[in-house]
Every structure is written in C-alpha cells, then in structure tokens.
Design an enzyme around this catalytic site. Structure first.
Site, PDB file in Angstrom:
ATOM      1  N   GLU A   1      -4.488   8.011  -3.148  1.00  0.00           N
ATOM      2  CA  GLU A   1      -3.908   6.801  -3.692  1.00  0.00           C
ATOM      3  C   GLU A   1      -4.779   5.793  -3.995  1.00  0.00           C
ATOM      4  OE1 GLU A   1       0.334   6.868  -1.798  1.00  0.00           O
ATOM      5  OE2 GLU A   1      -0.769   5.639  -0.535  1.00  0.00           O
TER       6      GLU A   1
ATOM      7  N   CYS B   1      -8.198  -0.961  -6.295  1.00  0.00           N
ATOM      8  CA  CYS B   1      -8.585  -0.794  -5.076  1.00  0.00           C
ATOM      9  C   CYS B   1      -8.490   0.703  -4.879  1.00  0.00           C
ATOM     10  CB  CYS B   1      -7.455  -1.087  -3.851  1.00  0.00           C
ATOM     11  SG  CYS B   1      -7.747  -0.843  -2.112  1.00  0.00           S
TER      12      CYS B   1
ATOM     13  N   CYS C   1      -9.075   9.973   6.589  1.00  0.00           N
ATOM     14  CA  CYS C   1     -10.074   9.336   6.999  1.00  0.00           C
ATOM     15  C   CYS C   1     -10.311   9.601   8.453  1.00  0.00           C
ATOM     16  CB  CYS C   1     -10.009   7.643   7.083  1.00  0.00           C
ATOM     17  SG  CYS C   1     -11.407   6.596   7.792  1.00  0.00           S
TER      18      CYS C   1
ATOM     19  N   CYS D   1      -8.650   4.384  13.268  1.00  0.00           N
ATOM     20  CA  CYS D   1      -8.089   3.179  13.693  1.00  0.00           C
ATOM     21  C   CYS D   1      -6.648   3.213  13.930  1.00  0.00           C
ATOM     22  CB  CYS D   1      -8.243   2.398  12.577  1.00  0.00           C
ATOM     23  SG  CYS D   1     -10.294   2.103  12.007  1.00  0.00           S
TER      24      CYS D   1
ATOM     25  N   CYS E   1      -3.869   1.987  11.262  1.00  0.00           N
ATOM     26  CA  CYS E   1      -4.041   2.100   9.955  1.00  0.00           C
ATOM     27  C   CYS E   1      -3.412   3.557   9.606  1.00  0.00           C
ATOM     28  CB  CYS E   1      -5.380   2.173   9.381  1.00  0.00           C
ATOM     29  SG  CYS E   1      -5.637   3.140   7.849  1.00  0.00           S
TER      30      CYS E   1
ATOM     31  N   CYS F   1      -2.763  -3.164   2.638  1.00  0.00           N
ATOM     32  CA  CYS F   1      -3.871  -2.722   3.661  1.00  0.00           C
ATOM     33  C   CYS F   1      -3.218  -2.029   4.648  1.00  0.00           C
ATOM     34  CB  CYS F   1      -4.514  -4.133   4.194  1.00  0.00           C
ATOM     35  SG  CYS F   1      -5.336  -4.999   3.191  1.00  0.00           S
TER      36      CYS F   1
END
Ligand code: SAH
Ligand code: SF4
Length: 345
Positions: free
Chosen positions: A93, A106, A113, A117, A120, A334
């Site tokens: 995305e 962005c 990933c 975290c 997220c 975010c």
C-alpha cells in the site's frame, strides 16, 4: 520470469554503465531517466530522441518496471490509498496525502515488516520480502500516473516496512528520487522513518543526503521494549547516540515520532522525560495519537492529554506538533497499512 534489467530502478550512474555496455554515450542515461521519471513513459517506443535501433535493442535487454494498481480508495479528507500489485503477486500500500502547498506520497519499502511492533498493523503481517529499488520508486511513478495534475513534491518512506532493514534499495531509491534527471524530489523533501536500527542510522547519513525521522514512542527501555522489540537489541541510549552521530545539516532537526497511547506513555512525567532524553540532539517532535481502530490492547489518548503533553514539550522549548491522522476512515493512517499477503504464497 522476466530477467530484463529494470531501468525504473536504476540510478543515473548505473544507467550510464548499462549504456556503456551497449556502446552508447553517457548522456543517453539522463535521457532515459527523464523519459521514465518525468515523462512517465511505460515503453521505449515513444522515445524519439533515441534511434530506432537503440529502442529495439532496449526492448530486448531492458524493461520499465511497473506496479499494477489493484485498488484506489479515497478518504473523506482527500487522502488516497493505493493497493499495488507486484510481479510475484505480492501487494503493498501507498498513501497520497494532498495539502495546500505540497502533496506527499507515503511509500512502502518492504512487503510486511519483521520488526513486530505491537502497535502496528504492518508488523502483524511479518516480513514477506524486501521491495526492489524499482518497486520503491515505482510507487511514485504509478501514483503520478493515477493522479494527473497532482504535484507530489514530498516523499516519506513511512509506509509498510522498515526502510533501514532494506538498506541498499532504500539508499538507491533516494538517489533516484532526488536526481535532477529523475523525479526531481529535493532531498529536503524526502524523509526516511526508522524504528531505530541504530548502526544503520549513521550509515544512512553517510550514504545519502536525506531527512531522518525516528519512531521513539517511549521514554523508558521497559515500555519501549514491550511495544517495539527492536529496543531489546538497540536500547534507548544506543539509539540516542546513533542520532547524535547522524550528520545533520546546520539548522536541520531530526523528527522524533511519538505515538501517544492512553495510560502507557502519555503522562506529564513521560513528557518531561522525553525533553530530558532528547536534550543531546537537535530534534522536533511529531505527536501521533494512537490509531486504535484495530487494537484490542491499546487505546487512543484523550485530546486533553495530547494537548497537555504538547504543552510540556513546548514550555521546555522542544518544538512539538500534533499530527492529525488523516485517512483513518480508509485505514490509511499511521500504523494501519497492511495487505492480505500470506507468508507462504
Ligand atoms: N518502519 C518505520 C516506517 C513506518 S512509519 C518506522 O516504524 O518508523 C510508521 C509510523 O506509524 C511509525 O512512527 C509508528 O510508530 C507509527 N504507528 C504504528 N502503529 C501506529 C498506530 N496504531 N497509530 C499511530 N501510529 C502508529
Ligand atoms: Fe515495522 Fe514501522 Fe510497523 Fe514497527 S511501526 S512494525 S518498524 S512498519
């Protein structure tokens, strides 16, 4: 498998040596970069300042890599989120954020990933693979094709993935983005955001000129390690010294991203501690209220708390802005990016 070289992912220098190999002169490389990144060309055919023979030769040995736009969703606030498909079926995305005087894209640097975290959504996917240089730059090319008339002047590497865990492709992408023959994004308008891979922070500053943002999110090792496992490897003191060593141009500041989570890191004493630990570096703080749509564990702070937190930083002369989360209604804000990739496809 298409093994032709992807010219959309090559720096000027790499393109020059590619043309040298074809017995061509140096200036051809700049011409090609302009066609690809400024003309948004998708094939060699229309490149009429190259000879017919050369265009034919290019078709057999090279390609202009493209992402396929699988979906575009628009938020009520004008933010657009793209779902792009890659050649192997993976999906990423990117988020287009228009504003009065500049539009920002962005971009993602990885599919998923590995940093894990806890706050997220991308982290919950795990890492599927690194993006190639062409796939990082390709997000800008495709967004420009999809939104004619957009004036994307800023690129933030803050989408899916940890840019410094895909170091070489990130650096090469920045070199291409900022090249005067390329997409012409000034290095001052390119920001790399990292979760804190301390040794790579200095290396980044040595390799390329770019703005740095660090997702700090906590002021004690205990809390930071809980929400960001990378902190167990590179604890706060190492991270702060790495930022201190980052070659920062005069008058510039490192952006510190601080996601405020209710009752976890949003107290007055957290704010005071933040001022203290940032004392050795030139920093400004972006306060991001936690987006809690998808979380069962953590909550957004109250607006009053966010304002009080900001006041404390400002009263100690630490510049702090509250980042409005845009595109929340379409899961474009975010920490909300993800794609339904499976690890085993
Ligand atoms: N991997 C890099 C680049 C991604 S930026 C990095 O972590 O810095 C993603 C930003 O969104 C980070 O600053 C992260 O702290 C923040 N974030 C993650 N989850 C969030 C959430 N649920 N709400 C608000 N911000 C979040
Ligand atoms: Fe990865 Fe950044 Fe999300 Fe952490 S916040 S999981 S580093 S994308």
């Amino acid at each position: 498998m298409d093994d032709r070289i992807d010219l959309a992912g090559m720096t000027l220098e790499e393109t020059q040596s590619f043309f040298k190999g074809l017995g061509q002169q140096n200036y051809r490389a700049a011409q090609i970069l302009r066609w690809i990144h400024q003309g948004l060309s998708v094939s060699f055919e229309p490149m009429t300042n190259l000879s017919k023979d050369l265009r034919k030769e290019l078709t057999t040995s090279a390609r202009i890599g493209r992402l396929s736009t699988l979906q575009t969703v628009e938020s009520e606030d004008g933010v657009k989120k793209f779902l792009f498909g890659l050649n192997d079926g993976a999906k990423i995305e990117s988020v287009y954020i228009p504003s009065e005087d500049h539009d920002t894209l962005c971009v993602s640097t990885q599919v998923g990933c590995a940093m894990d975290c806890k706050i997220c959504r991308t982290g919950q996917m795990g890492l599927i693979r690194n993006l190639t240089t062409g796939e990082i730059v390709g997000q800008l090319l495709e967004a420009r094709r999809q939104i004619p008339g957009s004036v994307i002047t800023n690129v933030v590497l803050m989408g899916m993935g940890e840019p410094l865990a895909n170091f070489d492709n990130t650096v090469r992408a920045i070199r291409i983005l900022s090249n005067p023959n390329g997409p012409q994004i000034s290095w001052r308008r390119i920001t790399v955001s990292t979760s804190g891979l301390a040794p790579k922070i200095f290396e980044l500053g040595q390799s390329v000129r770019v703005k740095l943002a660090v997702s700090l999110n906590a002021v004690t090792d205990e809390i930071r390690s809980m929400i960001m496992p990378v902190n167990r490897k590179y604890p706060l003191n190492e991270l702060i010294s790495a930022m201190k060593r980052f070659p920062l141009p005069k008058r510039d500041r490192i952006t510190i991203e601080y996601v405020l989570i209710r009752g976890l890191n949003d107290s007055d004493s957290d704010a005071k501690m933040l001022v203290k630990i940032l004392n050795p570096i030139r920093a400004k703080v972006n306060l991001i209220p936690f987006n809690d749509e998808l979380s069962t564990e953590f909550r957004s702070p109250t607006p009053k708390r966010v304002a009080a937190f900001q006041d404390i930083l400002m009263s100690k002369s630490l510049m702090a802005i509250i980042r409005k989360s845009r595109g929340r209604d379409i899961l474009a804000a975010c920490g909300q990016l993800a794609s339904e990739n499976r690890r085993d496809f």
